[in-house]
Design a protein around this motif. Structure first.
Motif, PDB file in Angstrom:
ATOM      1  N   SER A 105       7.085 -10.644  -0.479  1.00 43.32           N
ATOM      2  CA  SER A 105       6.075  -9.686  -0.917  1.00 43.32           C
ATOM      3  C   SER A 105       4.812 -10.412  -1.610  1.00 43.32           C
ATOM      4  O   SER A 105       3.681 -10.294  -1.259  1.00 43.32           O
ATOM      5  N   SER A 149       0.914  -1.305  -0.056  1.00 43.25           N
ATOM      6  CA  SER A 149      -0.196  -0.011   0.114  1.00 43.25           C
ATOM      7  C   SER A 149       0.726   1.169   0.088  1.00 43.25           C
ATOM      8  O   SER A 149       0.348   2.289  -0.585  1.00 43.25           O
ATOM      9  N   ASP A 151      16.514 -12.753  -4.460  1.00 47.58           N
ATOM     10  CA  ASP A 151      15.532 -13.035  -4.927  1.00 47.58           C
ATOM     11  C   ASP A 151      14.612 -12.076  -6.019  1.00 47.58           C
ATOM     12  O   ASP A 151      14.671 -11.066  -5.594  1.00 47.58           O
TER      13      ASP A 151
END
Ligand SMILES: Cc1cc2nc3c(=O)[nH]c(=O)nc-3n(C[C@H](O)[C@H](O)[C@H](O)COP(=O)(O)OP(=O)(O)OC[C@H]3O[C@@H](n4cnc5c(N)ncnc54)[C@H](O)[C@@H]3O)c2cc1C
Length: 359
Positions: A97, A40, A90
């Motif tokens: 996430s 967000s 990664d």
């Protein structure tokens, strides 16, 4: 179930780390510790970090990490004219996430009111407003990278539960233990941005097929990870960005980089690689069912949430024991708990079993 994903929210009592630190002859700008609000607040946090980088007048910049915070920092840096290289262990789709819920939750486990202090509220509002408007550029695109969805919040009670808003000083707190102990310690800033967010609409209980005592409809922004993630990555490559797969083990490793300015976005991993013990794990889990393009709504009921996304139907049990914001706090166990997932799925199975069938 097509997937069961576990993630650790990178929580800091004082809120995300966005300060500048000279290390190994480099200028390191931190951008980590966004708790349950990383998706967000990502664009707003990236805007702050890149603003600090621009003040150095350097042209090349390194970004550590390719989760949502690293990737949005990289894109904002490109938009500011930097030549950008991401160094990461990664790629986005292997990062923590993509194990999130993926909706607009800008003040979810983002800080503790007392430890963050009053100034953080202003910084939060700046990040939330910037992010909200940045997401508009990704609306209405093929694959719906960013979408709005009606979520029905259902309850068996006529009145909403009143959360205990005051900290109970006779009980342990963060100040006495170094770990959040009460839901009331968590900061809530949402009321600062209600002018830009669609308001929730109370519904007559007869307007849902589920026979619940009360219901409201909330129009929520959400992120379809596959479409959105690929779009951000191709935007980054098209603007000439490079990604180098590399793992760092200590801050002194940064000396080997050619870039003098670095934005550090390792998420929860800052606890180990930057030795930052102010990061507290807040475990969370999502279960995924196959996508169903005919469904386009979400449900929240009895402490579980269902969201129909383009990459699957996401089910999260976020408050199975009425723990509220305390759910998962201090828990770094990153293995799936199938029983917890089945419990959450069964909450919705029971709800649908009560609804009259159509046809
Ligand atoms: C169950 C759950 C639900 C959530 N739901 C939402 C939601 O609905 N909305 C929302 O806004 N937020 C949500 N969040 C929070 C959000 O997922 C996080 O705030 C966000 O993913 C943090 O992103 P990040 O890029 O900082 O970290 P990460 O995704 O962990 O990325 C870190 C990157 O740094 C790299 N890295 C780490 N260490 C090293 C190293 N030593 N060397 C090189 N590279 C390294 C990693 O490889 C990775 O690429 C949720 C979290 C959980 C757990």
């Amino acid at each position: 179930m097509t997937a069961l994903k576990v993630c650790l929210r990178p929580f800091r009592a004082a809120g995300p780390r966005l300060d500048v630190e000279p290390v190994a002859g480099k200028t390191v700008i931190h951008n980590y510790g966004h708790g349950g609000s990383g998706w967000s607040l990502s664009w707003g946090a990236a805007n702050i970090a890149v603003g600090k980088a621009a003040a150095t007048l350097e042209k090349k910049i390194a970004i550590i990490g390719c989760g949502i915070i690293g990737l949005t920092s990289a894109l904002m840096a490109q938009r500011a004219g930097f030549d950008v290289t991401i160094y990461t262990r990664d790629m986005l789709f292997q990062s923590r996430s993509v194990r999130a819920n993926g909706s607009w939750t800008p003040d979810s486990r983002i800080a503790l009111t007392e430890q963050a202090g009053p100034q953080f509220g202003d910084l939060w509002e700046q990040m939330a407003r910037f992010s909200w408007s940045a997401y508009r550029d990704y609306l209405g695109l093929p694959g719906n990278p960013i979408d709005f969805i009606d979520t029905y919040v259902l309850s068996d009670k006529r009145e909403e539960d009143k959360f205990h808003e005051e900290i109970d000083r006779s009980k342990p707190t963060y100040a006495t233990t170094g770990k959040p102990q009460q839901g009331a310690e968590f900061a809530r800033y949402y009321s600062r941005v209600t002018d830009i967010i669609p308001a929730s609409l109370p519904l007559d209980s007869g307007h849902t097929p589920f026979g619940v005592a009360s219901a409201k409809r909330v129009r929520r922004m959400m992120y379809n990870f596959g479409a959105y993630g690929h779009l951000l990555l191709s935007e980054f490559h098209q603007a000439g960005g490079r990604i180098v797969m590399r793992e760092f083990h200590a801050p002194s490793d940064l000396a080997a980089l050619r870039e003098k300015v670095i934005i550090n976005c390792p998420g929860y991993a800052a606890r180990d690689w930057w030795r930052d013990k102010s990061i507290i794990p807040v475990r969370g889990q999502t279960a995924w069912l196959p996508p169903d393009p005919t469904l386009h709504y979400g449900l929240a009921y009895r402490g579980a949430e269902m969201l129909s996304k383009s990459d699957g139907i996401m089910i999260q049990g976020y408050d199975l024991d009425h723990l509220g914001e305390m759910s998962g706090v201090g828990n770094s166990f990153e293995h799936p708990d199938r029983i917890e997932a089945e419990h959450a799925i069964n909450i919705f199975a029971g709800l649908f079993a009560r609804a009259p069938t159509q046809g």
